[in-house]
Enzyme design. Sequence first.
Site, PDB file in Angstrom:
ATOM      1  N   GLY A   1       0.789  -1.232   0.000  1.00  0.00           N
ATOM      2  CA  GLY A   1       0.000   0.000   0.000  1.00  0.00           C
ATOM      3  C   GLY A   1       0.816   1.274   0.000  1.00  0.00           C
ATOM      4  O   GLY A   1       0.267   2.365  -0.118  1.00  0.00           O
TER       5      GLY A   1
ATOM      6  N   HIS B   1      22.539  12.411 -11.409  1.00  0.00           N
ATOM      7  CA  HIS B   1      21.779  12.310 -12.659  1.00  0.00           C
ATOM      8  C   HIS B   1      20.286  12.283 -12.347  1.00  0.00           C
ATOM      9  O   HIS B   1      19.893  12.188 -11.182  1.00  0.00           O
ATOM     10  CB  HIS B   1      22.200  11.093 -13.487  1.00  0.00           C
ATOM     11  CG  HIS B   1      21.930   9.790 -12.816  1.00  0.00           C
ATOM     12  ND1 HIS B   1      22.784   9.237 -11.896  1.00  0.00           N
ATOM     13  CD2 HIS B   1      20.887   8.924 -12.917  1.00  0.00           C
ATOM     14  CE1 HIS B   1      22.293   8.092 -11.457  1.00  0.00           C
ATOM     15  NE2 HIS B   1      21.147   7.875 -12.062  1.00  0.00           N
TER      16      HIS B   1
ATOM     17  N   ASP C   1      15.629   7.215  -8.585  1.00  0.00           N
ATOM     18  CA  ASP C   1      16.320   6.692  -7.404  1.00  0.00           C
ATOM     19  C   ASP C   1      17.453   7.617  -6.962  1.00  0.00           C
ATOM     20  O   ASP C   1      18.173   7.318  -6.017  1.00  0.00           O
ATOM     21  CB  ASP C   1      16.811   5.254  -7.627  1.00  0.00           C
ATOM     22  CG  ASP C   1      17.654   5.089  -8.867  1.00  0.00           C
ATOM     23  OD1 ASP C   1      17.579   5.955  -9.765  1.00  0.00           O
ATOM     24  OD2 ASP C   1      18.389   4.094  -8.956  1.00  0.00           O
TER      25      ASP C   1
ATOM     26  N   ASP D   1      29.287   2.185  -7.580  1.00  0.00           N
ATOM     27  CA  ASP D   1      28.003   1.487  -7.717  1.00  0.00           C
ATOM     28  C   ASP D   1      28.253  -0.024  -7.825  1.00  0.00           C
ATOM     29  O   ASP D   1      29.084  -0.464  -8.611  1.00  0.00           O
ATOM     30  CB  ASP D   1      27.344   2.015  -9.010  1.00  0.00           C
ATOM     31  CG  ASP D   1      26.091   1.267  -9.396  1.00  0.00           C
ATOM     32  OD1 ASP D   1      25.498   0.593  -8.536  1.00  0.00           O
ATOM     33  OD2 ASP D   1      25.685   1.374 -10.583  1.00  0.00           O
TER      34      ASP D   1
ATOM     35  N   SER E   1      22.450  -2.469 -19.608  1.00  0.00           N
ATOM     36  CA  SER E   1      21.816  -1.684 -18.549  1.00  0.00           C
ATOM     37  C   SER E   1      22.706  -0.493 -18.245  1.00  0.00           C
ATOM     38  O   SER E   1      23.800  -0.369 -18.778  1.00  0.00           O
ATOM     39  CB  SER E   1      21.652  -2.537 -17.297  1.00  0.00           C
ATOM     40  OG  SER E   1      22.808  -2.480 -16.499  1.00  0.00           O
ATOM     41  N   GLY E   2      22.260   0.384 -17.392  1.00  0.00           N
ATOM     42  CA  GLY E   2      23.051   1.573 -17.091  1.00  0.00           C
ATOM     43  C   GLY E   2      24.176   1.326 -16.102  1.00  0.00           C
ATOM     44  O   GLY E   2      24.916   2.245 -15.782  1.00  0.00           O
ATOM     45  N   HIS E   3      24.284   0.096 -15.616  1.00  0.00           N
ATOM     46  CA  HIS E   3      25.229  -0.176 -14.531  1.00  0.00           C
ATOM     47  C   HIS E   3      26.428  -0.970 -15.032  1.00  0.00           C
ATOM     48  O   HIS E   3      26.264  -2.063 -15.571  1.00  0.00           O
ATOM     49  CB  HIS E   3      24.536  -0.946 -13.416  1.00  0.00           C
ATOM     50  CG  HIS E   3      23.345  -0.231 -12.868  1.00  0.00           C
ATOM     51  ND1 HIS E   3      23.443   0.744 -11.903  1.00  0.00           N
ATOM     52  CD2 HIS E   3      22.032  -0.306 -13.185  1.00  0.00           C
ATOM     53  CE1 HIS E   3      22.242   1.220 -11.631  1.00  0.00           C
ATOM     54  NE2 HIS E   3      21.363   0.598 -12.399  1.00  0.00           N
TER      55      HIS E   3
ATOM     56  N   ASP F   1       2.703   7.538   1.790  1.00  0.00           N
ATOM     57  CA  ASP F   1       1.451   6.854   1.467  1.00  0.00           C
ATOM     58  C   ASP F   1       0.387   7.926   1.341  1.00  0.00           C
ATOM     59  O   ASP F   1       0.003   8.536   2.337  1.00  0.00           O
ATOM     60  CB  ASP F   1       1.118   5.863   2.584  1.00  0.00           C
ATOM     61  CG  ASP F   1      -0.103   5.013   2.231  1.00  0.00           C
ATOM     62  OD1 ASP F   1      -0.638   5.161   1.108  1.00  0.00           O
ATOM     63  OD2 ASP F   1      -0.526   4.203   3.073  1.00  0.00           O
TER      64      ASP F   1
END
Lengths: 565, 565
Positions: free
Chosen positions: A55, A80, A84, A203, A374-376, A453
């Site tokens: 929820g 960037h 996230d 990362d 992917s970006g990683h 929420d």
Amino acid sequence: MTPKTRIITRREEPVRFAALGGLEEIGRNMMFFEYKNETIIIDAGLQFPEEETPGIDYIIPNVTYLEERKKNIKGLIITHGHYDHIGAIPYILDKLGNPPIYATEITREIILKRQEDFPNSPKPIFIMVKSGEIHKFGQYFTAEFFDVIHNIPEGIGIILHTPIGKIVNPGEFKFDYDHDGKPRGLDIWKRVGEQGIHTLMLDSTGAETPGWSLSERVVERELEKLFKAAPGRILTATFSSLLDRLAEIIKIAEKLGRKVAISGFSMKSNIQIAQNLGYMKIQKGTLIPLEEIHKYRDEKLLILCTGAQGEPNASLMRIANREHRHIKLKPADTLILSSSIVPGNERSVQILKDNLARQGPTIYHFKMLDIHSSGHAPQEELKTVMKLIKPKFFLPIHGYYFMRMRNAKHAQEMLGLKPEETILTDNGRMVEFHPNHLRLTSEQIPAYYVMVDGLGVGDVGEVVLRDRRALAQEGMVVIITTLGRQNGRILKNPDIISRGFIYLKESQQLLEDVRRRIRGIISRIPFRQPLDADYAKTLIRDQIGQFLYNKTKRRPMILPVIIEI
Amino acid sequence: MTPKTRIITRREEPVRFAALGGLEEIGRNMMFFEYKNETIIIDAGLQFPEEETPGIDYIIPNVTYLEERKKNIKGLIITHGHYDHIGAIPYILDKLGNPPIYATEITREIILKRQEDFPNSPKPIFIMVKSGEIHKFGQYFTAEFFDVIHNIPEGIGIILHTPIGKIVNPGEFKFDYDHDGKPRGLDIWKRVGEQGIHTLMLDSTGAETPGWSLSERVVERELEKLFKAAPGRILTATFSSLLDRLAEIIKIAEKLGRKVAISGFSMKSNIQIAQNLGYMKIQKGTLIPLEEIHKYRDEKLLILCTGAQGEPNASLMRIANREHRHIKLKPADTLILSSSIVPGNERSVQILKDNLARQGPTIYHFKMLDIHSSGHAPQEELKTVMKLIKPKFFLPIHGYYFMRMRNAKHAQEMLGLKPEETILTDNGRMVEFHPNHLRLTSEQIPAYYVMVDGLGVGDVGEVVLRDRRALAQEGMVVIITTLGRQNGRILKNPDIISRGFIYLKESQQLLEDVRRRIRGIISRIPFRQPLDADYAKTLIRDQIGQFLYNKTKRRPMILPVIIEI
């Protein structure tokens, strides 16, 4: 204070560092450095909800520690424009005292676009940064920025000059490859390394993925092949934030003479931003309004959609459910899902694909391709950066413990570092950066989830979530017993309401048994004034709970209510 | 009846077929064939619960159609002993009139072991089958069995001889490879094909996976390498049903002089069964009780665990949470997770790995290896079987629509079949097998989920699930209003109970606002006898619901109760 005393103080005092998110999950990236009374923050991202947080809309970092010291905050650097990394900004900006946000141009535009939905959040103050620039914050911190390649334009890496040395956080990145498959732009990393780096932070999302990134050239080539083979319309679905991929797709469409329509609000506004800033050079006449696609021949059309993850309200889901206003699938359509599946979404994506497939189009799912573009940065790219930067210490960031451990192991192998030189910390755990060592302290600052929420930020806590999880498992039974205040007798047949347990209308016998038991329980309580309602409730909760468990092997939440009249 | 009439009747009457599960999901495999008054069933599996079925233990096939015709049932054939093929047996055996179960020896033992937990299920009647045997059921159906390789011993394929031709369902299988990497045992498939097959049914789970299976030889070699490098104890975690893999692991342990202890009840009992039947030839003295591992040196130990999927109560989870009675991890331990992640379990597995990694052992996760040595034939193996069997028609089974579509496309390519010769059906949809065509009818028999929750089978329906999902999202608020029967006035301050919404103790103001609004709502209802309680409840539900939404942007379930005294 003489200069001498100052130097001694500096030597004695470490730079302190903590992450407020991003170390035990993917997302919610936020970290800060402090030295004396000055603080620099990097990123302020959100995390999407999990199975254990039903929820909830988003999870954002806990900024209590920073809020209590907000006068120290000299700046918030954003690496960037992905959610996230920027998603928590509207929720925390005020708490942090609205510090200046250091960001590149496109990142600023994306943040500003989002602020429109939060009229009560303060107007952000931006300081624009570019690769090669050096910005000084207060007395102790200076940041030098450098370009990195990610899957959104204008990602920047940071070389943070601190009193104990230079700390590098490149944000999220991957390598770019030339037409021969050779990585491009490695000299930037080399130049960073030549400065002499104290600590490298990397990362860890790709630390378990072997090999190198798949070149976007290859993805481009594969897409072009599919585009050429498509007999009718082409629909592509991807994240609206994958701006580089979108630019490629539009370029191929132009090359092949297809018009491009966009379905999905977020994609439209992102492309608008990228276009305004010159990141997408779209020819005049390429983009057409979605409501005009019927004016063009099918083989001259490309439609960009959102929703490749099976998001409930995205355009692809509406197409799959045959609820889209302008798009009905045809058997000659070619549908290209160009995004890897976010863990946890597998089943939604499978159902989505099934519903699309039943309408007959040819579907390509670029799963494997995408994992590797992917970006990683995957393992070999991470290792290359380690080798080029040659830091004295290594601190893996972003990703689960297991991924960060892998990243630390890579650093130990590549750089000959000892485990104590490659520190694994946790969210909220304070780390000290000394000139010649890193120290993982036992100081723990608040870093637990803050949940968003609806309009509430932080008002849903563990108690509410625990109840939601319990209700989802076995439902609940409310038992209302009305007693006379004068004699403690039951005034009416107990009322029973249940949801998510069993369908009570079909369980009349069970209901009768429960009522009889309640009358028995109450009749055995000696009458006293005032009634000990808590005692009566405990008896009902325990005995009816046990009775229902024996009958059904389920444990619904029992909520007894005693009403005295 | 003259032979001639009989032939004509046969020509006119098709064999009818429907699946009761396994066509729109992975699991719950069950299908049947009927001709006149005779029915043959294949498999009776369960499906594990999904996000949309919270609190459910299992989902089993709906056997209403078969139950109404149980006198027709001539037999239930079980292809192999996995739960998605046998798990529903104890729940449905009685409903089907306890028909004879045709199974191989180890499958029978696994079924019998499970029956122990269901004392009220009838004692099953078994007819043992072996590769090469032909069994006749009633007048119309005959089954010929052949061996297939899966990751559990004694999987069998079926050639069903029917009045319209031969139908092949090989169950689940993959290829086995010799030491040179050549597939073994292809002649079996060839001989099946030489009989002239009407329809081939093939598992589609691997239809999206390119290439061939990874040979178990390779897995074995890789495992042996890891075992040899392990400085201390080795712990391996895998499914307890992967008996072939377990046999390999034990063999390597013996070769390297390690004792083997088993942690996990289901694994212990499966290994016991396999040992009794001679499928695992374990040397005397290899297996040791778990409580005696401290008597051996670490480098002489291998521990087999369950729980590689992050299952809450499995032994690996207890180890990760430091709650295992006999096993505490040591930094020198080597932990090998040897199973691919079931979609939906990604996050549990990641948390499990994190908790294990924090205790210091070396962890290997055999994810990629395992995907390619799963029990399900990938594309090239599926295509090879198609080519060897050369059926006139193809009907893909097991797996999502998208996977089955891919499988059908493969068949069209390999065999030159037309789309109408490669039928995609759905659960409960009746298909007719005619001598010269297949027909997808519009007849739909009951095939919707039957849910098992505690002792209840089928008593949790869509209403209860919908409530559970709603409660999990936003919680609920019970509002109890006590009215005087004489005057319709409120007798006491309304009682409000809430769970999973917001923490009411910290929202006293909101609570007071709700109470005031309720008093207002009641006071505006004109007094009448008897009170229209439904009307009052509707007003409360709508107005309080809207008020709470305005205040919080959440929509808890509102449950108004009116008590009249």
